[in-house]
Scaffold this active site. Structure first.
Site, PDB file in Angstrom:
ATOM      1  N   HIS A 188       0.845  -1.201   0.000  1.00 23.51           N
ATOM      2  CA  HIS A 188       0.000   0.000   0.000  1.00 23.51           C
ATOM      3  C   HIS A 188       0.871   1.237   0.000  1.00 23.51           C
ATOM      4  O   HIS A 188       1.949   1.227   0.607  1.00 23.51           O
ATOM      5  CB  HIS A 188      -0.916   0.010   1.233  1.00 23.51           C
ATOM      6  N   GLU A 232      -7.847  -5.009  -0.495  1.00 23.04           N
ATOM      7  CA  GLU A 232      -8.417  -5.770  -1.606  1.00 23.04           C
ATOM      8  C   GLU A 232      -8.408  -7.273  -1.381  1.00 23.04           C
ATOM      9  O   GLU A 232      -9.176  -8.002  -1.992  1.00 23.04           O
ATOM     10  CB  GLU A 232      -7.663  -5.445  -2.907  1.00 23.04           C
TER      11      GLU A 232
HETATM   12  N1  ACO Z   1       3.935  -7.779  -4.707  1.00 24.82           N
HETATM   13  C1  ACO Z   1       5.250  -7.802  -4.976  1.00 24.82           C
HETATM   14  N2  ACO Z   1       6.050  -6.733  -4.885  1.00 24.82           N
HETATM   15  C2  ACO Z   1       5.489  -5.569  -4.529  1.00 24.82           C
HETATM   16  C3  ACO Z   1       4.117  -5.465  -4.222  1.00 24.82           C
HETATM   17  C4  ACO Z   1       3.323  -6.622  -4.334  1.00 24.82           C
HETATM   18  N3  ACO Z   1       2.015  -6.601  -4.072  1.00 24.82           N
HETATM   19  N4  ACO Z   1       3.829  -4.187  -3.892  1.00 24.82           N
HETATM   20  C5  ACO Z   1       4.984  -3.512  -3.986  1.00 24.82           C
HETATM   21  N5  ACO Z   1       5.986  -4.344  -4.365  1.00 24.82           N
HETATM   22  C6  ACO Z   1       7.399  -3.996  -4.562  1.00 24.82           C
HETATM   23  C7  ACO Z   1       7.556  -3.235  -5.887  1.00 24.82           C
HETATM   24  O1  ACO Z   1       7.833  -4.101  -6.946  1.00 24.82           O
HETATM   25  C8  ACO Z   1       8.687  -2.286  -5.553  1.00 24.82           C
HETATM   26  O2  ACO Z   1       9.892  -2.964  -5.761  1.00 24.82           O
HETATM   27  P1  ACO Z   1      11.107  -2.212  -6.525  1.00 24.82           P
HETATM   28  O3  ACO Z   1      11.456  -1.071  -5.606  1.00 24.82           O
HETATM   29  O4  ACO Z   1      12.145  -3.267  -6.636  1.00 24.82           O
HETATM   30  O5  ACO Z   1      10.568  -1.750  -7.836  1.00 24.82           O
HETATM   31  C9  ACO Z   1       8.538  -2.018  -4.061  1.00 24.82           C
HETATM   32  O6  ACO Z   1       7.777  -3.112  -3.531  1.00 24.82           O
HETATM   33  C10 ACO Z   1       7.804  -0.737  -3.778  1.00 24.82           C
HETATM   34  O7  ACO Z   1       6.670  -0.692  -4.598  1.00 24.82           O
HETATM   35  P2  ACO Z   1       6.013   0.653  -5.084  1.00 24.82           P
HETATM   36  O8  ACO Z   1       5.289   0.400  -6.377  1.00 24.82           O
HETATM   37  O9  ACO Z   1       7.003   1.759  -5.032  1.00 24.82           O
HETATM   38  O10 ACO Z   1       4.984   0.913  -3.929  1.00 24.82           O
HETATM   39  P3  ACO Z   1       3.767   1.907  -4.017  1.00 24.82           P
HETATM   40  O11 ACO Z   1       3.605   2.428  -2.673  1.00 24.82           O
HETATM   41  O12 ACO Z   1       3.903   2.889  -5.104  1.00 24.82           O
HETATM   42  O13 ACO Z   1       2.621   0.911  -4.468  1.00 24.82           O
HETATM   43  C11 ACO Z   1       0.774  -0.478  -4.628  1.00 24.82           C
HETATM   44  C12 ACO Z   1       1.544   0.531  -3.754  1.00 24.82           C
HETATM   45  C13 ACO Z   1       0.542   0.117  -6.012  1.00 24.82           C
HETATM   46  C14 ACO Z   1      -0.568  -0.764  -3.993  1.00 24.82           C
HETATM   47  C15 ACO Z   1       1.625  -1.767  -4.726  1.00 24.82           C
HETATM   48  O14 ACO Z   1       1.902  -2.274  -3.457  1.00 24.82           O
HETATM   49  C16 ACO Z   1       0.960  -2.836  -5.608  1.00 24.82           C
HETATM   50  O15 ACO Z   1       1.105  -2.804  -6.833  1.00 24.82           O
HETATM   51  N6  ACO Z   1       0.209  -3.817  -4.994  1.00 24.82           N
HETATM   52  C17 ACO Z   1      -0.456  -4.844  -5.755  1.00 24.82           C
HETATM   53  C18 ACO Z   1      -1.769  -4.308  -6.343  1.00 24.82           C
HETATM   54  C19 ACO Z   1      -2.833  -4.065  -5.281  1.00 24.82           C
HETATM   55  O16 ACO Z   1      -3.023  -4.857  -4.358  1.00 24.82           O
HETATM   56  N7  ACO Z   1      -3.556  -2.925  -5.441  1.00 24.82           N
HETATM   57  C20 ACO Z   1      -4.598  -2.493  -4.525  1.00 24.82           C
HETATM   58  C21 ACO Z   1      -4.088  -1.393  -3.641  1.00 24.82           C
HETATM   59  S1  ACO Z   1      -5.224  -0.974  -2.385  1.00 24.82           S
HETATM   60  C22 ACO Z   1      -6.259   0.192  -3.080  1.00 24.82           C
HETATM   61  O17 ACO Z   1      -5.935   0.951  -3.932  1.00 24.82           O
HETATM   62  C23 ACO Z   1      -7.655   0.270  -2.607  1.00 24.82           C
END
Ligand code: ACO
Length: 379
Positions: free
Chosen positions: A258, A316
């Site tokens: 998140h 989610e």
């Molecule tokens: N699985 C695997 N790796 C992940 C996940 C995940 N669910 N979430 C983040 N990471 C990793 C990324 O690959 C990134 O790695 P990197 O630095 O090597 O590129 C690191 O963790 C940081 O990720 P960011 O994208 O910078 O984190 P951000 O805070 O921008 O993203 C997000 C948050 C978009 C929700 C992300 O965690 C994600 O894509 N989750 C999966 C999709 C999801 O569950 N979405 C619903 C969100 S809740 C809502 O909106 C109501």
């Protein structure tokens, strides 16, 4: 001086709000002054919306009047049904149909962009379930089911999907979900709604833009894939191998991570408790067992995978499990999220109007300069 770039506006405050407060480090969410754990399992959805719009709970008389007012605004005309029938015939995904339906919802109706802002807000909140259910009925090759004014918001939505009045437990389960996700700070879709209103545009336009923003998998599009993932894991019986394979392939696990929380999302616990009821004695206890053990394994392996970032369960994950439990079709998970969040979008839009300043950030130019023009034939 060079402008500082804040990619994704992370940590940048652009508005004051009384609607919801998130402490991402402590894992706390307050909606209209109530901890989400207090509000979500107790309130009717109409009470949550009244709270957001008026900053207090309604008394019994006000609640009846507010409910009746929303219920009277549920209908859609033949023009909108036509749009939705066409969207269903062309196999458009539900969120695209919703975007078209919201944009068209005021055809043949006088609650549109010319009405006063709170009327526009009430209409948008009231009509979203009808748009989604009408589309879904057409997708199933069936006629739409007219909304019933005697049913509460959540129960009426389930009724319009199936034509059958839902049981109390399913209606309550859905209502708990709708309350849990009704507002959540300045998330991407809410920000879109505020940007639209900041130009002094109308609330219907704000709702349309917000639906488009919610559609993406990084925001509202995760629970459908999360359910598929859980079904696959349940069938494979190898949760650890499944997670490792995904992470090794550079994929993200849906339902984890998140932007704001560095803990388990507090809504996950509320939805987990609500979901448990549907997978209790008579339900699929084995599936629910898989869900729980998968969550533990996934969180452990994500910690191993990204030791410098806390990747915990987000809203989610249990949304997928709860909505599946109350028989909302998987294809409608994100549209059902919109049915809730429109309450927050509209409250934020009204709040933005009260103290408006055009939202207009800047970008840093990294293109060429000083180019001179060459006619097309000479390039
Ligand atoms: N699985 C695997 N790796 C992940 C996940 C995940 N669910 N979430 C983040 N990471 C990793 C990324 O690959 C990134 O790695 P990197 O630095 O090597 O590129 C690191 O963790 C940081 O990720 P960011 O994208 O910078 O984190 P951000 O805070 O921008 O993203 C997000 C948050 C978009 C929700 C992300 O965690 C994600 O894509 N989750 C999966 C999709 C999801 O569950 N979405 C619903 C969100 S809740 C809502 O909106 C109501």
């Amino acid at each position: 001086m060079e402008d500082q770039i804040s990619r994704g506006l992370e940590g940048v405050a652009v508005a004051e709000t009384r609607l919801s407060y998130i402490d991402g480090d402590a894992g706390e969410l307050v909606i209209g002054g109530f901890p989400v754990e207090e509000l979500a399992p107790n309130a009717a959805y109409e009470e949550s919306v009244f709270l957001l719009l008026h900053d207090r709970l309604p008394d019994a008389e006000e609640l009846d009047a507010f409910r009746a007012d929303l219920a009277a605004r549920r209908g859609v005309g033949g023009e909108v049904q036509q749009v939705l029938r066409q969207a269903a015939a062309e196999d458009e995904p539900a969120m695209d149909a919703l975007r078209m339906g919201v944009a068209a919802a005021n055809l043949g109706h006088d609650d549109g962009g010319d009405a006063d802002p709170e009327t526009q807000a009430r209409r948008a909140i009231a009509v979203l379930p009808t748009i989604v259910a009408t589309y879904w009925r057409y997708r199933q090759g069936k006629d739409p089911v007219e909304p019933r004014e005697d049913l509460r918001h959540a129960a009426n939505y389930l009724y319009m999907l199936t034509g059958e009045e839902p049981g109390d437990a399913a209606a309550r389960g859905l209502e708990t979900y709708l309350n849990s996700v009704v507002d959540h700070g300045l998330n991407a879709s809410t920000f879109s709604a505020r940007v639209v209103v900041s130009t002094e545009s109308d609330l219907v336009s704000a709702a349309t833009a917000a639906v488009g923003t919610l559609k993406g998998p990084l925001h509202g599009g995760a629970p459908g894939p999360a359910l598929e993932m859980l079904r696959e894991v349940h069938a494979s019986d190898d949760p650890e191998g499944y997670v490792r394979e995904k992470l090794d392939a550079g994929e993200r696990l849906m339902g984890f991570g998140h932007r704001v929380y560095r803990t388990r999302d507090p809504r996950a616990a509320v939805l987990e408790a609500a979901a448990e009821r549907f997978y209790g004695a008579d339900g699929d206890t084995e599936f629910f067992g898989t869900v729980r053990s998968f969550e533990d394994i996934a969180v452990d392996l994500l910690a191993e995978h990204k030791p410098d970032r806390t990747l915990e369960t987000n809203v989610e994950f249990y949304t997928a499990v709860l909505l599946d439990g109350v028989d909302v079709p998987r294809e409608l998970f994100t549209t059902t999220f919109a049915i809730s969040r429109v309450g927050g979008w509209m409250a934020h839009a009204l709040e933005q109007r009260e103290d408006n300043r055009l939202i207009r950030p800047v970008s840093r130019y990294v293109g060429d300069t000083g180019r001179s023009w060459t006619p097309a034939a000479e390039r």
